[in-house]
Design a protein around this motif. Structure first.
Motif, PDB file in Angstrom:
ATOM      1  N   LEU A   1      47.551  37.500   6.637  1.00 33.29           N
ATOM      2  CA  LEU A   1      47.411  37.175   8.055  1.00 33.29           C
ATOM      3  C   LEU A   1      47.151  35.496   8.010  1.00 33.29           C
ATOM      4  N   ASP A   2      46.118  35.026   7.095  1.00 33.93           N
ATOM      5  CA  ASP A   2      46.069  33.774   7.179  1.00 33.93           C
ATOM      6  C   ASP A   2      47.110  32.794   6.940  1.00 33.93           C
ATOM      7  N   LEU A   3      48.075  33.300   6.083  1.00 28.20           N
ATOM      8  CA  LEU A   3      48.908  32.639   5.903  1.00 28.20           C
ATOM      9  C   LEU A   3      49.936  32.387   6.951  1.00 28.20           C
ATOM     10  N   LEU A   4      49.629  33.458   8.129  1.00 18.56           N
ATOM     11  CA  LEU A   4      50.703  33.140   9.213  1.00 18.56           C
ATOM     12  C   LEU A   4      49.973  33.009  10.549  1.00 18.56           C
ATOM     13  N   ARG A   5      48.759  32.502  10.337  1.00 19.19           N
ATOM     14  CA  ARG A   5      47.757  32.528  11.405  1.00 19.19           C
ATOM     15  C   ARG A   5      48.171  31.108  12.486  1.00 19.19           C
ATOM     16  N   HIS A   6      48.955  30.230  11.821  1.00 16.37           N
ATOM     17  CA  HIS A   6      49.358  29.027  12.885  1.00 16.37           C
ATOM     18  C   HIS A   6      50.635  29.086  13.337  1.00 16.37           C
ATOM     19  N   ALA A   7      51.361  30.379  13.166  1.00 16.13           N
ATOM     20  CA  ALA A   7      52.670  30.463  13.646  1.00 16.13           C
ATOM     21  C   ALA A   7      52.951  30.399  15.229  1.00 16.13           C
ATOM     22  N   ALA A   8      51.788  30.524  15.779  1.00 13.79           N
ATOM     23  CA  ALA A   8      51.842  30.453  17.342  1.00 13.79           C
ATOM     24  C   ALA A   8      52.764  31.441  17.845  1.00 13.79           C
ATOM     25  N   ARG A   9      52.793  32.939  17.267  1.00 11.26           N
ATOM     26  CA  ARG A   9      53.303  33.958  17.602  1.00 11.26           C
ATOM     27  C   ARG A   9      52.423  35.339  17.787  1.00 11.26           C
ATOM     28  N   PRO A  10      51.562  35.296  18.852  1.00  9.27           N
ATOM     29  CA  PRO A  10      50.389  36.291  18.909  1.00  9.27           C
ATOM     30  C   PRO A  10      50.876  37.751  18.923  1.00  9.27           C
ATOM     31  N   ARG A  11      52.014  38.005  19.476  1.00  7.75           N
ATOM     32  CA  ARG A  11      52.550  39.372  19.501  1.00  7.75           C
ATOM     33  C   ARG A  11      53.096  39.844  18.206  1.00  7.75           C
ATOM     34  N   SER A  12      54.008  38.871  17.494  1.00  2.00           N
ATOM     35  CA  SER A  12      54.295  39.206  16.122  1.00  2.00           C
ATOM     36  C   SER A  12      53.123  39.627  15.026  1.00  2.00           C
ATOM     37  N   LEU A  13      52.256  38.498  15.248  1.00  3.81           N
ATOM     38  CA  LEU A  13      50.818  38.692  14.170  1.00  3.81           C
ATOM     39  C   LEU A  13      50.098  40.067  14.673  1.00  3.81           C
ATOM     40  N   SER A  14      50.192  40.310  15.871  1.00  8.01           N
ATOM     41  CA  SER A  14      49.533  41.721  16.038  1.00  8.01           C
ATOM     42  C   SER A  14      50.358  42.761  15.520  1.00  8.01           C
ATOM     43  N   ILE A  15      51.594  42.782  15.485  1.00  8.13           N
ATOM     44  CA  ILE A  15      52.392  43.521  14.863  1.00  8.13           C
ATOM     45  C   ILE A  15      52.205  43.851  13.446  1.00  8.13           C
ATOM     46  N   ILE A  16      52.195  42.678  13.073  1.00 10.17           N
ATOM     47  CA  ILE A  16      51.950  42.556  11.263  1.00 10.17           C
ATOM     48  C   ILE A  16      50.603  43.148  11.077  1.00 10.17           C
ATOM     49  N   SER A  17      49.511  42.641  11.802  1.00  7.66           N
ATOM     50  CA  SER A  17      48.262  42.983  11.254  1.00  7.66           C
ATOM     51  C   SER A  17      48.173  44.482  11.404  1.00  7.66           C
ATOM     52  N   GLY A  18      48.905  45.301  12.452  1.00  5.87           N
ATOM     53  CA  GLY A  18      48.962  46.814  12.310  1.00  5.87           C
ATOM     54  C   GLY A  18      49.694  47.268  10.925  1.00  5.87           C
ATOM     55  N   LEU A  19      50.874  46.579  10.793  1.00  5.04           N
ATOM     56  CA  LEU A  19      51.747  46.957   9.692  1.00  5.04           C
ATOM     57  C   LEU A  19      50.874  46.825   8.225  1.00  5.04           C
TER      58      LEU A  19
END
Length: 230
Positions: free
Chosen positions: A147-165
């Motif tokens: 998640l820290d690798l992806l934190r600055h992607a500015a894609r909150p919906r995608s990050l929420s999905i990845i967090s759940g995965l």
């Protein structure tokens, strides 16, 4: 492994809640470290005998674990350790492969010195946990790193999905690392991904992240299929 359930403990409901919390935590750790595998039936009478307590706090503990997604209450079978099917594992990793590498390509150019310091600290902590065999920490540290690798992607919906995965594949990932002996590889690849990002080789870092996830998927699916074949 008897737990205090005597008349010297706080009375009534409070005593049961205190004991059930201790039982739930003990079972939670055994589930998370793989000692209690998916599909294992958790019989209340056997657990009551093991812990040296009545069935009431056992039942409450199992309900707590069910609320946390670690146990399923199945008709005619009672409580069983929850797990994922091979198809679910394939689906989770396929989604991760589609989402994580492109998001890293968006996130990495925005990393600051503080971000790199935090990522390196996480890789060191992760490596130390792997070396020490602290299985219960592998999943959380792995999740934080990705998640820290992806934190600055500015894609909150995608990050929420990845967090759940990542949460869903927490236990399977630890199973894969333990059963396959890939702990050194996982640690090395995490370190290499950070180094590539820091060297401004973001494309190579994204490719390595893809290979990293794909290898874990292939290894884990093979483990699951062998287990189902037995």
């Amino acid at each position: 492994m008897a737990l205090e359930d005597s008349t010297t403990s706080p009375p009534g409901r409070l005593r049961h809640r205190t004991v059930s919390a201790a039982v739930a935590e003990s079972l939670r750790q055994r589930i998370l470290n793989g000692e209690l595998a998916p599909g294992i039936q958790l019989r209340q009478d056997a657990l009551a005998e093991e812990f040296g307590i009545s069935r009431i706090p056992i039942r409450e503990a199992l309900l707590q674990l069910e609320a946390g997604g670690l146990v399923k209450i199945v008709p005619h079978r009672g409580a069983v350790v929850a797990g994922l099917s091979v198809e679910e594992v394939e689906d989770i990793f396929q989604l991760r492969l589609q989402l994580e590498p492109p998001l890293l390509a968006l996130s990495a150019p925005r990393f600051t010195r503080a971000d790199y310091k935090g990522l390196r600290a996480l890789t060191e902590e992760y490596g130390a946990a792997l070396e020490a065999g602290q299985i219960e920490r592998w999943g959380e540290l792995n999740r934080r790193f990705h998640l820290d690798l992806l934190r600055h992607a500015a894609r909150p919906r995608s990050l929420s999905i990845i967090s759940g995965l990542l949460q869903d594949c927490d236990r399977p990932t630890r199973l894969q690392l333990s059963a396959s002996g890939d702990v050194a590889r996982a640690d090395r690849e995490h370190t290499q991904i950070v180094a590539l990002c820091e060297a401004d080789k973001v494309g190579e870092a994204a490719e390595l992240l893809h290979a990293h996830i794909a290898h874990a998927a292939t290894s884990l699916i093979e483990i699951y299929r062998r287990a189902h074949a037995d």
